[in-house]
Design a protein around this motif. Structure first.
Motif: not given
Length: 51
Positions: A1-8, A12-14, A16-20, A36-38
């Motif tokens: 599975m390819a890594e998912q990137l945050c659109p904001a 990299t989304i670790a 399940s991330g946060y859904q809105s 972003c708090e990262c």
């Protein structure tokens, strides 16, 4: 599975991330439109160049 990137912020989304609104973000602040708090979006003060 390819890594998912945050659109904001592009992190990299670790896990399940946060859904809105059907979109998955890396952290809750990105999902709510806050800074972003990262730590990836914090400007880094670079030392001034000596002349």
């Amino acid at each position: 599975m390819a890594e998912q990137l945050c659109p904001a912020c592009g992190c990299t989304i670790a896990g399940s991330g946060y859904q809105s609104g059907g979109v998955i973000y890396c952290c809750e602040p990105c999902a709510s439109g806050d800074p972003c708090e990262c730590g990836c979006c914090t400007p880094i003060d670079e030392p001034e160049e000596k002349k």
